[in-house]
Write a protein that holds these residues in place. Structure first.
Motif, short mmCIF file in Angstrom:
data_model
loop_
_atom_site.label_atom_id
_atom_site.label_comp_id
_atom_site.label_asym_id
_atom_site.label_seq_id
_atom_site.Cartn_x
_atom_site.Cartn_y
_atom_site.Cartn_z
N UNK A 39 45.98 23.75 37.81
CA UNK A 39 45.86 24.98 38.16
C UNK A 39 47.18 25.65 37.63
N UNK A 40 48.06 25.01 37.44
CA UNK A 40 49.46 25.73 36.69
C UNK A 40 49.07 25.81 35.04
N UNK A 41 48.38 24.75 34.44
CA UNK A 41 48.16 24.78 32.98
C UNK A 41 47.07 26.06 32.94
N UNK A 42 45.91 26.19 33.89
CA UNK A 42 44.98 27.01 33.71
C UNK A 42 45.95 28.41 33.96
N UNK A 43 46.87 28.75 34.86
CA UNK A 43 47.40 29.86 35.00
C UNK A 43 48.25 30.38 33.69
N UNK A 44 49.02 29.19 33.27
CA UNK A 44 49.75 29.92 31.97
C UNK A 44 48.81 30.01 30.77
N UNK A 45 47.51 29.57 30.51
CA UNK A 45 46.77 29.84 29.67
C UNK A 45 46.31 31.18 29.96
N UNK A 46 46.04 31.65 31.08
CA UNK A 46 45.43 33.02 31.46
C UNK A 46 46.68 34.02 31.19
N UNK A 47 47.79 33.68 31.62
CA UNK A 47 48.73 34.47 31.45
C UNK A 47 49.22 34.67 29.81
N UNK A 48 48.93 33.67 29.00
CA UNK A 48 49.47 33.84 27.68
C UNK A 48 50.70 33.04 27.37
N UNK A 49 51.29 32.46 28.26
CA UNK A 49 52.44 31.75 28.07
C UNK A 49 52.23 30.43 27.28
N UNK A 50 50.84 29.85 27.22
CA UNK A 50 50.64 28.73 26.40
C UNK A 50 49.40 28.88 25.65
#
Length: 69
Positions: A51-62
């Protein structure tokens, strides 16, 4: 950089709980619930990491990238 540290720390915690589950399974012989507790924490950490990786992708952090084949 902060996200990478969280991902690595979570992966280490997942590996620790996996090893603890194996150790408790070998030592306790099913006498206590420590094996179940360790494996439950491992599953919870794995879900949280996804879920953290999905959030980071959605926010454009990664930025995800494809595998060059």
């Amino acid at each position: 950089m902060f996200g990478k540290i969280i991902v690595v720390a979570t992966l280490l915690a997942i590996l620790y709980n996996l090893g603890a589950g194996l150790y408790f399974m070998m030592v306790d012989h099913g006498g206590t619930g420590r094996t179940v507790g360790a494996l439950t924490r491992r599953i919870g950490l794995s879900v949280a990491l996804i879920l953290f990786v999905m959030l980071c992708i959605a926010l454009g952090w990664i930025q995800p990238h494809g595998v060059n084949g």
